[in-house]
Design a protein around this motif. Structure first.
Motif, PDB file in Angstrom:
ATOM      1  N   ILE A   1      -5.784  -8.689  -8.429  1.00  0.00           N
ATOM      2  CA  ILE A   1      -4.604  -8.465  -9.223  1.00  0.00           C
ATOM      3  C   ILE A   1      -3.612  -7.154  -9.591  1.00  0.00           C
ATOM      4  CG2 ILE A   1      -2.929  -9.941 -11.351  1.00  0.00           C
ATOM      5  CD1 ILE A   1      -4.618 -11.671 -11.314  1.00  0.00           C
ATOM      6  N   VAL A   2      -5.081  -6.512 -10.043  1.00  0.00           N
ATOM      7  CA  VAL A   2      -4.641  -4.462 -10.062  1.00  0.00           C
ATOM      8  C   VAL A   2      -4.395  -4.555  -8.638  1.00  0.00           C
ATOM      9  CG1 VAL A   2      -5.862  -2.051 -10.442  1.00  0.00           C
ATOM     10  CG2 VAL A   2      -6.306  -4.963 -12.182  1.00  0.00           C
ATOM     11  N   ASN A   3      -5.304  -4.647  -7.898  1.00  0.00           N
ATOM     12  CA  ASN A   3      -5.142  -4.158  -6.315  1.00  0.00           C
ATOM     13  C   ASN A   3      -3.902  -4.379  -5.917  1.00  0.00           C
ATOM     14  OD1 ASN A   3      -6.761  -2.532  -5.834  1.00  0.00           O
ATOM     15  ND2 ASN A   3      -7.850  -3.823  -4.622  1.00  0.00           N
ATOM     16  N   LEU A   4      -3.149  -5.870  -6.332  1.00  0.00           N
ATOM     17  CA  LEU A   4      -1.814  -6.690  -5.443  1.00  0.00           C
ATOM     18  C   LEU A   4      -0.782  -5.367  -6.552  1.00  0.00           C
ATOM     19  CD1 LEU A   4       0.104  -8.527  -3.833  1.00  0.00           C
ATOM     20  CD2 LEU A   4      -0.648 -10.263  -6.148  1.00  0.00           C
ATOM     21  N   ALA A   5      -0.932  -5.778  -7.780  1.00  0.00           N
ATOM     22  CA  ALA A   5       0.442  -4.640  -7.845  1.00  0.00           C
ATOM     23  C   ALA A   5       0.183  -3.369  -7.738  1.00  0.00           C
ATOM     24  CB  ALA A   5      -0.109  -4.815 -10.148  1.00  0.00           C
ATOM     25  N   LEU A   6      -1.006  -2.481  -7.308  1.00  0.00           N
ATOM     26  CA  LEU A   6      -1.054  -1.531  -6.919  1.00  0.00           C
ATOM     27  C   LEU A   6       0.338  -1.020  -5.841  1.00  0.00           C
ATOM     28  CD1 LEU A   6      -4.572   0.206  -8.083  1.00  0.00           C
ATOM     29  CD2 LEU A   6      -2.217   0.488  -9.276  1.00  0.00           C
ATOM     30  N   LEU A   7      -0.465  -2.047  -4.660  1.00  0.00           N
ATOM     31  CA  LEU A   7      -0.150  -1.933  -3.187  1.00  0.00           C
ATOM     32  C   LEU A   7       1.781  -2.691  -4.161  1.00  0.00           C
ATOM     33  CD1 LEU A   7      -3.111  -4.209  -1.199  1.00  0.00           C
ATOM     34  CD2 LEU A   7      -2.038  -1.649  -0.980  1.00  0.00           C
ATOM     35  N   ALA A   8       1.737  -3.291  -4.614  1.00  0.00           N
ATOM     36  CA  ALA A   8       3.428  -3.538  -4.746  1.00  0.00           C
ATOM     37  C   ALA A   8       4.076  -2.491  -4.672  1.00  0.00           C
ATOM     38  CB  ALA A   8       3.711  -4.848  -5.663  1.00  0.00           C
ATOM     39  N   ALA A   9       3.300  -1.555  -5.294  1.00  0.00           N
ATOM     40  CA  ALA A   9       3.896  -0.119  -6.612  1.00  0.00           C
ATOM     41  C   ALA A   9       3.872   0.732  -5.024  1.00  0.00           C
ATOM     42  CB  ALA A   9       3.439   0.303  -7.576  1.00  0.00           C
ATOM     43  N   ASN A  10       3.206   1.197  -4.356  1.00  0.00           N
ATOM     44  CA  ASN A  10       3.352   1.436  -3.359  1.00  0.00           C
ATOM     45  C   ASN A  10       4.390   1.299  -2.247  1.00  0.00           C
ATOM     46  OD1 ASN A  10       1.303   3.551  -4.224  1.00  0.00           O
ATOM     47  ND2 ASN A  10      -0.218   2.565  -2.776  1.00  0.00           N
ATOM     48  N   MET A  11       4.090  -0.679  -2.451  1.00  0.00           N
ATOM     49  CA  MET A  11       5.743  -1.096  -1.361  1.00  0.00           C
ATOM     50  C   MET A  11       6.841  -0.434  -1.512  1.00  0.00           C
ATOM     51  SD  MET A  11       5.584  -4.667   0.101  1.00  0.00           S
ATOM     52  CE  MET A  11       7.430  -5.517   0.343  1.00  0.00           C
TER      53      MET A  11
ATOM     54  N   ARG B   1      -0.485  17.744   3.253  1.00  0.00           N
ATOM     55  CA  ARG B   1      -0.462  17.848   1.338  1.00  0.00           C
ATOM     56  C   ARG B   1       0.762  17.233   1.153  1.00  0.00           C
ATOM     57  NH1 ARG B   1      -3.801  20.677  -2.906  1.00  0.00           N
ATOM     58  NH2 ARG B   1      -3.020  19.706  -4.220  1.00  0.00           N
ATOM     59  N   PRO B   2       0.599  15.695   0.886  1.00  0.00           N
ATOM     60  CA  PRO B   2       1.637  14.927   0.141  1.00  0.00           C
ATOM     61  C   PRO B   2       2.549  15.137  -0.819  1.00  0.00           C
ATOM     62  CG  PRO B   2      -0.240  13.869  -0.241  1.00  0.00           C
ATOM     63  CD  PRO B   2      -0.906  14.973   0.028  1.00  0.00           C
ATOM     64  N   GLY B   3       3.207  15.380  -1.581  1.00  0.00           N
ATOM     65  CA  GLY B   3       4.543  15.597  -2.297  1.00  0.00           C
ATOM     66  C   GLY B   3       4.836  14.652  -2.768  1.00  0.00           C
ATOM     67  N   GLY B   4       5.314  14.784  -4.643  1.00  0.00           N
ATOM     68  CA  GLY B   4       6.248  13.588  -5.219  1.00  0.00           C
ATOM     69  C   GLY B   4       5.416  11.951  -4.885  1.00  0.00           C
ATOM     70  N   LEU B   5       6.278  11.566  -4.181  1.00  0.00           N
ATOM     71  CA  LEU B   5       6.264   9.593  -4.793  1.00  0.00           C
ATOM     72  C   LEU B   5       5.035  10.011  -3.339  1.00  0.00           C
ATOM     73  CD1 LEU B   5       9.626   7.795  -4.543  1.00  0.00           C
ATOM     74  CD2 LEU B   5       7.591   7.481  -6.751  1.00  0.00           C
ATOM     75  N   ALA B   6       4.776  10.311  -2.353  1.00  0.00           N
ATOM     76  CA  ALA B   6       3.751  10.214  -1.660  1.00  0.00           C
ATOM     77  C   ALA B   6       2.289  10.311  -2.172  1.00  0.00           C
ATOM     78  CB  ALA B   6       3.732  11.197  -0.241  1.00  0.00           C
ATOM     79  N   ALA B   7       2.650  11.884  -2.926  1.00  0.00           N
ATOM     80  CA  ALA B   7       1.193  12.072  -3.678  1.00  0.00           C
ATOM     81  C   ALA B   7       0.955  10.854  -4.801  1.00  0.00           C
ATOM     82  CB  ALA B   7       1.068  13.142  -4.304  1.00  0.00           C
ATOM     83  N   VAL B   8       2.379  10.182  -5.131  1.00  0.00           N
ATOM     84  CA  VAL B   8       1.584   9.221  -5.905  1.00  0.00           C
ATOM     85  C   VAL B   8       0.439   8.123  -5.660  1.00  0.00           C
ATOM     86  CG1 VAL B   8       2.705   7.093  -7.365  1.00  0.00           C
ATOM     87  CG2 VAL B   8       3.643   9.628  -7.860  1.00  0.00           C
TER      88      VAL B   8
ATOM     89  N   ALA C   1      -3.654   1.380   6.738  1.00  0.00           N
ATOM     90  CA  ALA C   1      -2.172   2.114   6.143  1.00  0.00           C
ATOM     91  C   ALA C   1      -2.219   3.086   5.704  1.00  0.00           C
ATOM     92  CB  ALA C   1      -2.146   0.563   4.953  1.00  0.00           C
ATOM     93  N   GLY C   2      -3.703   3.577   4.621  1.00  0.00           N
ATOM     94  CA  GLY C   2      -4.086   5.085   4.657  1.00  0.00           C
ATOM     95  C   GLY C   2      -3.753   5.642   5.244  1.00  0.00           C
ATOM     96  N   MET C   3      -3.899   5.313   6.632  1.00  0.00           N
ATOM     97  CA  MET C   3      -4.152   6.674   7.917  1.00  0.00           C
ATOM     98  C   MET C   3      -3.177   6.565   8.425  1.00  0.00           C
ATOM     99  SD  MET C   3      -7.572   6.006   9.851  1.00  0.00           S
ATOM    100  CE  MET C   3      -7.741   4.065  10.561  1.00  0.00           C
ATOM    101  N   THR C   4      -2.084   5.728   8.148  1.00  0.00           N
ATOM    102  CA  THR C   4      -0.298   6.256   9.214  1.00  0.00           C
ATOM    103  C   THR C   4       0.162   6.585   7.942  1.00  0.00           C
ATOM    104  OG1 THR C   4       0.480   3.696   8.246  1.00  0.00           O
ATOM    105  CG2 THR C   4      -0.552   3.706  10.739  1.00  0.00           C
TER     106      THR C   4
ATOM    107  N   ARG D   1      -2.993   6.351  -5.985  1.00  0.00           N
ATOM    108  CA  ARG D   1      -2.905   4.523  -6.269  1.00  0.00           C
ATOM    109  C   ARG D   1      -3.862   3.758  -5.246  1.00  0.00           C
ATOM    110  NH1 ARG D   1       3.262   3.953  -6.521  1.00  0.00           N
ATOM    111  NH2 ARG D   1       3.841   4.017  -8.215  1.00  0.00           N
ATOM    112  N   MET D   2      -3.622   4.467  -3.882  1.00  0.00           N
ATOM    113  CA  MET D   2      -4.689   3.941  -2.360  1.00  0.00           C
ATOM    114  C   MET D   2      -5.715   4.290  -3.118  1.00  0.00           C
ATOM    115  SD  MET D   2      -2.568   2.610  -1.243  1.00  0.00           S
ATOM    116  CE  MET D   2      -4.006   1.793   0.150  1.00  0.00           C
ATOM    117  N   LYS D   3      -6.302   6.005  -3.633  1.00  0.00           N
ATOM    118  CA  LYS D   3      -7.598   5.904  -4.158  1.00  0.00           C
ATOM    119  C   LYS D   3      -8.098   4.663  -5.149  1.00  0.00           C
ATOM    120  CE  LYS D   3      -7.085  10.749  -3.005  1.00  0.00           C
ATOM    121  NZ  LYS D   3      -7.705  12.168  -3.768  1.00  0.00           N
ATOM    122  N   ILE D   4      -7.496   4.109  -5.444  1.00  0.00           N
ATOM    123  CA  ILE D   4      -7.624   3.556  -6.998  1.00  0.00           C
ATOM    124  C   ILE D   4      -8.122   2.467  -6.006  1.00  0.00           C
ATOM    125  CG2 ILE D   4      -7.218   1.905  -9.489  1.00  0.00           C
ATOM    126  CD1 ILE D   4      -5.779   4.832  -9.801  1.00  0.00           C
TER     127      ILE D   4
END
Length: 130
Positions: free
Chosen positions: A108-118, A53-60, A42-45, A64-67
């Motif tokens: 739970i933290v990872n689930l919340a971060l991945l849900a925000a990314n989705m 270099r990502p900007g905007g929502l992609a950068a956010v 998912a990170g590579m795609t 999150r993915m680093k966390i």
């Protein structure tokens, strides 16, 4: 997969049977390998779709993915292994319960971060369609 791991883990908390805990921890430990592959893909795609270099929502999303990755590598994978190994050789005790709480919280933290990314990924897609 994370929801399934949390469900399996939480389903054995009330029962207290060591055999159930061992089975649930085996499921999580063997499933973690597939989850790591899925998250890496998912990170590579995502990076390939941003083209540079990502900007905007992609950068956010990348922040999150680093966390998510750090949480997984530093907390979740070691917890999954230690809990699995513990259920194979010794009875469940206070140390096990404390580590289980850490694993659940990190999951739970990872689930919340991945849900925000989705959510943000769907927003980005909606903008691209318009």
């Amino acid at each position: 997969m994370i929801v399934a791991f949390l469900a399996v883990t939480l389903s054995t908390l009330g029962g207290g049977a060591v055999a159930d805990a061992g089975t649930s921890k085996a499921v999580v430990w063997y499933g973690v390998k597939w989850l790591v592959v899925a998250l890496a893909a998912a990170g590579m795609t995502g990076k390939a779709m941003c083209r540079g270099r990502p900007g905007g929502l992609a950068a956010v999303k990348f922040r999150r993915m680093k966390i998510v990755a750090a949480n997984g590598i530093l907390i979740l994978v070691p917890c999954a292994y230690l809990l699995y190994a513990r259920t194979q050789v010794a009875p469940v005790n206070g140390w096990y319960a404390a580590l289980q709480i850490v694993e659940i919280a990190a999951g739970i933290v990872n689930l919340a971060l991945l849900a925000a990314n989705m959510r943000d990924g769907l927003r980005m897609r909606a903008r691209r369609i318009q």
